[in-house]
Design a protein around this motif. Structure first.
Motif, mmCIF file in Angstrom:
data_model
loop_
_atom_site.group_PDB
_atom_site.id
_atom_site.type_symbol
_atom_site.label_atom_id
_atom_site.label_comp_id
_atom_site.label_asym_id
_atom_site.label_seq_id
_atom_site.Cartn_x
_atom_site.Cartn_y
_atom_site.Cartn_z
ATOM 1 N N UNK A 143 16.730 77.514 77.478
ATOM 2 C CA UNK A 143 17.082 77.230 78.874
ATOM 3 C C UNK A 143 16.660 75.809 79.239
ATOM 4 N N UNK A 144 15.437 75.435 78.869
ATOM 5 C CA UNK A 144 14.916 74.114 79.206
ATOM 6 C C UNK A 144 15.732 73.001 78.548
ATOM 7 N N UNK A 145 16.182 73.213 77.314
ATOM 8 C CA UNK A 145 17.015 72.215 76.638
ATOM 9 C C UNK A 145 18.314 71.999 77.415
ATOM 10 N N UNK A 146 18.935 73.097 77.839
ATOM 11 C CA UNK A 146 20.194 73.004 78.586
ATOM 12 C C UNK A 146 19.999 72.330 79.939
ATOM 13 N N UNK A 147 18.866 72.601 80.581
ATOM 14 C CA UNK A 147 18.634 72.084 81.928
ATOM 15 C C UNK A 147 17.883 70.754 81.953
ATOM 16 N N UNK A 148 17.325 70.345 80.827
ATOM 17 C CA UNK A 148 16.533 69.124 80.796
ATOM 18 C C UNK A 148 15.245 69.271 81.584
ATOM 19 N N UNK A 149 14.546 70.386 81.379
ATOM 20 C CA UNK A 149 13.321 70.668 82.133
ATOM 21 C C UNK A 149 12.157 70.922 81.179
ATOM 22 N N UNK A 150 11.082 71.515 81.682
ATOM 23 C CA UNK A 150 9.887 71.776 80.882
ATOM 24 C C UNK A 150 9.683 73.267 80.648
ATOM 25 N N UNK A 151 8.962 73.575 79.563
ATOM 26 C CA UNK A 151 8.538 74.945 79.261
ATOM 27 C C UNK A 151 7.020 74.978 79.382
ATOM 28 N N UNK A 194 -3.569 81.269 82.161
ATOM 29 C CA UNK A 194 -3.714 79.819 82.122
ATOM 30 C C UNK A 194 -2.647 79.203 81.212
ATOM 31 N N UNK A 195 -2.170 78.019 81.578
ATOM 32 C CA UNK A 195 -1.189 77.319 80.747
ATOM 33 C C UNK A 195 -1.884 76.879 79.465
ATOM 34 N N UNK A 196 -1.320 77.272 78.315
ATOM 35 C CA UNK A 196 -1.930 76.905 77.041
ATOM 36 C C UNK A 196 -1.068 75.939 76.244
ATOM 37 N N UNK A 197 0.194 75.802 76.645
ATOM 38 C CA UNK A 197 1.098 74.891 75.942
ATOM 39 C C UNK A 197 2.215 74.484 76.891
ATOM 40 N N UNK A 198 2.675 73.240 76.724
ATOM 41 C CA UNK A 198 3.800 72.801 77.553
ATOM 42 C C UNK A 198 4.647 71.836 76.745
ATOM 43 N N UNK A 199 5.967 71.994 76.861
ATOM 44 C CA UNK A 199 6.918 71.145 76.151
ATOM 45 C C UNK A 199 7.930 70.618 77.152
ATOM 46 N N UNK A 200 8.297 69.352 76.995
ATOM 47 C CA UNK A 200 9.252 68.725 77.889
ATOM 48 C C UNK A 200 10.562 68.481 77.145
ATOM 49 N N UNK A 201 11.662 68.829 77.787
ATOM 50 C CA UNK A 201 13.001 68.611 77.232
ATOM 51 C C UNK A 201 13.781 67.822 78.267
ATOM 52 N N UNK A 202 14.218 66.646 77.900
ATOM 53 C CA UNK A 202 14.970 65.842 78.863
ATOM 54 C C UNK A 202 14.136 64.696 79.372
ATOM 55 N N UNK A 203 13.950 64.609 80.665
ATOM 56 C CA UNK A 203 13.251 63.483 81.290
ATOM 57 C C UNK A 203 11.754 63.702 81.241
#
Length: 74
Positions: free
Chosen positions: A42-50, A58-67
């Motif tokens: 979904x994030x790849x298609x939308x250019x957002x973050x996971x 708690x957030x343990x990992x985050x990946x950015x797709x797009x900007x």
């Protein structure tokens, strides 16, 4: 325009993908890895973050797709 960030969160019967600000889950999965892959698609298609949350919420990992707001230099 970038889409909504996708959160992978634990539920009573497994894991869910939830778009940021949404009141309902986008999808449900038996294991965290399946939910994370769905969120990445979904994030790849939308250019957002996971944002992948651990069992403690708690957030343990985050990946950015797009900007990416903080791209590496050089």
């Amino acid at each position: 325009m970038a889409g909504k960030n996708q959160h992978v969160v634990q539920r009573d019967k497994g894991w869910a993908v939830k778009g940021e600000g949404n009141s309902r889950d986008t999808s449900h999965h038996a294991i965290q890895a399946e939910a994370a892959e769905a969120a990445r698609d979904i994030a790849r298609r939308q250019g957002s973050e996971v944002l992948i949350h651990g069992r403690d919420g708690q957030i343990r990992e985050r990946d950015s797709y797009g900007n990416d707001p903080y791209p590496p230099k050089g």
